[in-house]
Write an enzyme that holds these catalytic residues in place. Structure first.
Site, short mmCIF file in Angstrom:
data_model
loop_
_atom_site.label_atom_id
_atom_site.label_comp_id
_atom_site.label_asym_id
_atom_site.label_seq_id
_atom_site.Cartn_x
_atom_site.Cartn_y
_atom_site.Cartn_z
CB THR A 142 3.04 0.22 3.63
OG1 THR A 142 4.06 -0.78 3.63
CG2 THR A 142 3.10 0.99 4.94
CG HIS A 191 11.10 -2.55 0.27
ND1 HIS A 191 9.85 -2.00 0.07
CD2 HIS A 191 11.38 -3.25 -0.86
CE1 HIS A 191 9.38 -2.36 -1.11
NE2 HIS A 191 10.28 -3.10 -1.70
CG LEU A 245 3.35 5.29 3.18
CD1 LEU A 245 1.96 5.32 3.80
CD2 LEU A 245 4.38 4.91 4.22
CG ASP A 246 7.08 -0.33 0.54
OD1 ASP A 246 7.69 0.50 -0.17
OD2 ASP A 246 7.63 -1.06 1.38
CE LYS A 247 -0.77 -2.95 -5.73
NZ LYS A 247 -0.71 -3.73 -6.99
#
Length: 235
Positions: A106, A186, A102-104
């Site tokens: 998110t 993303h 997961l993105d930082k």
């Protein structure tokens, strides 16, 4: 050689705090002798470690759901940033890693395991494992945006994103539930941008049969037996 408390955690005896309590109560023996301190160094192989008289062995494959907070990176190690594995220090098991990322910025559901085969199956593009996200957006979500997302949108890659399922939230006009079957870089943010909107908050609430539920942010839990069966895990 390895610290006894670390070895006990890796063998699945309990969390760090639980192991510390066990040692203080004299419940742990090494080669037949009680050991009260977790900093005692023991060989990883060859020593007989017992809890309440019962020999312990390595926990083997283990599976956890983690509620990743925003601001934490999805990595095993990072020289500068706090990682999801820093949140899993008390989790029994050896060689744990996040299955996917997961993105930082998110938050939400991450599967933490040491089962490489399961991770490969879940992340394979051919499997089309569903992942559902809760998004809050800069602009109100419209029915037209949902229609475009469900048709599959161009996000700048060689191929458009596959059709998704999109549902506006009834209790807020900037809320959306979006289910995708890919894991592109993303992806959700790029999909919303492609329909003229912007993601301000993103949370993954499910992945395949796994659901985040009411697990507090920053906490983890073992998978239930029902979840393991749903993932095809055979004990």
């Amino acid at each position: 050689m390895i610290r006894l408390d670390k070895l006990l955690c890796e063998m699945g005896a309990g969390s760090r705090s639980e192991v510390k309590a066990m040692l203080k109560k004299g419940r742990v023996t090494v080669d037949g002798r009680p050991v009260l301190s977790g900093d005692r160094k023991v060989p990883e192989q060859g020593a007989t470690v017992c809890l309440d008289g019962q020999p312990l062995t390595y926990a083997g494959t283990v599976y956890y759901v983690l509620h990743k907070p925003a601001g934490v990176v999805t990595a095993v190690k990072d020289a500068r940033e706090k990682t999801v594995m820093d949140l899993m220090r008390d989790a029994p098991g050896k060689d744990l890693f996040p299955a996917g990322r997961l993105d930082k910025d998110t938050e939400g559901l991450l599967l933490i395991t040491n089962d490489g085969g399961l991770a490969h199956r879940l992340l394979s593009p051919k499997k089309h494992v569903e992942k559902t996200y809760l998004a809050h957006t800069a602009l109100p979500v419209t029915e037209e945006m949902c229609r475009l997302l469900e048709a599959g949108v161009d996000i700048g890659d060689e191929k458009p994103a596959l059709p998704a399922r999109a549902r506006k939230l009834a209790d807020r006009e900037d809320g959306l539930l979006l289910t995708v079957v890919e894991g592109r870089f993303h992806q959700v943010k790029r999909m919303l941008k492609a329909v003229g909107n912007e993601v301000l908050y993103l949370k993954r609430i499910s992945m395949g049969p796994l659901e985040l539920g009411d697990l507090p942010c920053g906490s983890w839990r073992p998978l239930s037996e029902q979840e393991k069966r749903a993932l095809g895990i055979e004990e």
